[in-house]
Scaffold this motif. Structure first.
Motif, PDB file in Angstrom:
ATOM      1  N   GLU A  56       0.754  -1.272  -0.027  1.00 23.40           N
ATOM      2  CA  GLU A  56       0.079   0.192  -0.045  1.00 23.40           C
ATOM      3  C   GLU A  56       0.823   1.305  -0.005  1.00 23.40           C
ATOM      4  O   GLU A  56       0.480   2.139  -0.636  1.00 23.40           O
ATOM      5  CB  GLU A  56      -0.792   0.016   1.231  1.00 23.40           C
ATOM      6  CG  GLU A  56      -2.038  -0.952   1.099  1.00 23.40           C
ATOM      7  CD  GLU A  56      -2.928  -1.190   2.380  1.00 23.40           C
ATOM      8  OE1 GLU A  56      -2.416  -0.646   3.374  1.00 23.40           O
ATOM      9  OE2 GLU A  56      -3.949  -1.621   2.274  1.00 23.40           O
ATOM     10  N   ALA A  57       2.142   1.247   0.664  1.00 19.66           N
ATOM     11  CA  ALA A  57       2.750   2.329   0.917  1.00 19.66           C
ATOM     12  C   ALA A  57       3.543   2.810  -0.468  1.00 19.66           C
ATOM     13  O   ALA A  57       3.665   3.747  -0.884  1.00 19.66           O
ATOM     14  CB  ALA A  57       4.006   2.290   1.889  1.00 19.66           C
ATOM     15  N   CYS A  58       3.760   1.485  -1.077  1.00 22.09           N
ATOM     16  CA  CYS A  58       4.521   1.571  -2.485  1.00 22.09           C
ATOM     17  C   CYS A  58       3.355   2.171  -3.326  1.00 22.09           C
ATOM     18  O   CYS A  58       3.696   3.044  -4.308  1.00 22.09           O
ATOM     19  CB  CYS A  58       4.719   0.303  -2.968  1.00 22.09           C
ATOM     20  SG  CYS A  58       5.620   0.235  -4.671  1.00 22.09           S
ATOM     21  N   GLY A  59       2.113   1.673  -3.537  1.00 24.13           N
ATOM     22  CA  GLY A  59       1.097   2.197  -4.362  1.00 24.13           C
ATOM     23  C   GLY A  59       0.910   3.707  -4.278  1.00 24.13           C
ATOM     24  O   GLY A  59       0.718   4.458  -5.067  1.00 24.13           O
ATOM     25  N   GLU A  60       0.909   4.107  -2.743  1.00 25.05           N
ATOM     26  CA  GLU A  60       0.623   5.563  -2.524  1.00 25.05           C
ATOM     27  C   GLU A  60       1.737   6.429  -3.075  1.00 25.05           C
ATOM     28  O   GLU A  60       1.499   7.587  -3.697  1.00 25.05           O
ATOM     29  CB  GLU A  60       0.468   5.904  -1.254  1.00 25.05           C
ATOM     30  CG  GLU A  60      -0.901   5.363  -0.403  1.00 25.05           C
ATOM     31  CD  GLU A  60      -0.916   5.514   1.105  1.00 25.05           C
ATOM     32  OE1 GLU A  60      -0.046   6.317   1.638  1.00 25.05           O
ATOM     33  OE2 GLU A  60      -1.639   4.633   1.605  1.00 25.05           O
ATOM     34  N   LEU A  61       3.023   5.781  -3.045  1.00 24.53           N
ATOM     35  CA  LEU A  61       4.184   6.775  -3.429  1.00 24.53           C
ATOM     36  C   LEU A  61       3.988   6.775  -4.975  1.00 24.53           C
ATOM     37  O   LEU A  61       4.584   7.927  -5.419  1.00 24.53           O
ATOM     38  CB  LEU A  61       5.496   6.065  -2.945  1.00 24.53           C
ATOM     39  CG  LEU A  61       6.813   6.835  -3.303  1.00 24.53           C
ATOM     40  CD1 LEU A  61       6.751   8.346  -3.022  1.00 24.53           C
ATOM     41  CD2 LEU A  61       7.975   6.243  -2.710  1.00 24.53           C
ATOM     42  N   LEU A  62       3.861   5.652  -5.697  1.00 23.85           N
ATOM     43  CA  LEU A  62       3.663   5.627  -7.062  1.00 23.85           C
ATOM     44  C   LEU A  62       2.696   6.793  -7.389  1.00 23.85           C
ATOM     45  O   LEU A  62       2.977   7.256  -8.535  1.00 23.85           O
ATOM     46  CB  LEU A  62       3.198   4.190  -7.329  1.00 23.85           C
ATOM     47  CG  LEU A  62       3.391   4.076  -9.098  1.00 23.85           C
ATOM     48  CD1 LEU A  62       4.782   4.228  -9.654  1.00 23.85           C
ATOM     49  CD2 LEU A  62       3.044   2.756  -9.365  1.00 23.85           C
ATOM     50  N   GLY A  63       1.773   6.808  -7.054  1.00 16.61           N
ATOM     51  CA  GLY A  63       0.619   7.744  -7.257  1.00 16.61           C
ATOM     52  C   GLY A  63       1.018   9.302  -7.045  1.00 16.61           C
ATOM     53  O   GLY A  63       0.239  10.321  -7.440  1.00 16.61           O
ATOM     54  N   THR A  64       2.198   9.678  -6.270  1.00 17.57           N
ATOM     55  CA  THR A  64       2.497  10.988  -6.287  1.00 17.57           C
ATOM     56  C   THR A  64       3.305  11.478  -7.432  1.00 17.57           C
ATOM     57  O   THR A  64       3.682  10.677  -8.090  1.00 17.57           O
ATOM     58  CB  THR A  64       3.287  11.046  -4.947  1.00 17.57           C
ATOM     59  OG1 THR A  64       4.477  10.290  -5.231  1.00 17.57           O
ATOM     60  CG2 THR A  64       2.485  10.569  -3.721  1.00 17.57           C
ATOM     61  N   GLU A  65       3.600  12.855  -7.517  1.00 18.59           N
ATOM     62  CA  GLU A  65       4.553  13.396  -8.281  1.00 18.59           C
ATOM     63  C   GLU A  65       5.715  13.024  -8.198  1.00 18.59           C
ATOM     64  O   GLU A  65       6.367  13.118  -6.997  1.00 18.59           O
ATOM     65  CB  GLU A  65       4.181  15.047  -8.189  1.00 18.59           C
ATOM     66  CG  GLU A  65       5.035  15.730  -9.082  1.00 18.59           C
ATOM     67  CD  GLU A  65       4.434  15.967 -10.769  1.00 18.59           C
ATOM     68  OE1 GLU A  65       5.170  16.057 -11.848  1.00 18.59           O
ATOM     69  OE2 GLU A  65       3.110  15.785 -10.787  1.00 18.59           O
TER      70      GLU A  65
END
Length: 137
Positions: A56-65
């Motif tokens: 989940e943390a990876c997915g959140e980071l991937l979704g950021t600029e």
């Protein structure tokens, strides 16, 4: 995750990013991540209860600029040189899981290979091995 990754988290980031980079994480890709974590010796000392939180943390980071660039930096920083080929191989396993490697996945794998400083001959050998493991009639 704001703290630095350990090698387990970095390997999981490589797999999750491979799956998510095309914006479609398939059930087969998610299952392969679970299989890799459950069966590869590098994860023998890993607390698998952390897997979902790390993904989940990876997915959140991937979704950021700039998230993809930050993920590559985190992976490169956390993966010891002797596990670079392993990181590339587990990412390839996820890409091959649904037998349909998308262009976004291919591009991420190229970036990962470059980031981990894996030469073309070594990467070709790993790719060939993964291809052979996943062949179907």
């Amino acid at each position: 995750m704001t703290e630095p990754l350990d090698h387990h988290d970095a390997l999981i980031y490589a797999m999750v990013t491979t799956s998510a980079v095309d914006r479609a994480m398939t059930d087969k890709e998610l299952a392969r991540i679970g299989q890799v974590v459950s069966h590869l010796p590098v994860f023998d000392d890993y607390d698998s209860s952390r897997l979902v939180k790390t993904a989940e943390a990876c997915g959140e980071l991937l979704g950021t600029e700039g998230g993809l660039d930050r993920i590559l930096l985190l992976i490169r920083s956390a993966v010891p040189k002797k596990l670079g080929e392993t990181a590339y191989a587990v990412a390839l396993e996820v890409a091959a899981a649904d037998l349909d490697v998308k262009p976004e996945e291919t591009r991420f794998l190229e970036l990962l290979r470059e980031s981990l400083d894996i030469d073309r001959l070594t990467s070709a050998a790993i790719e060939r091995g993964i291809r052979a493991r996943n062949k179907v009639l």
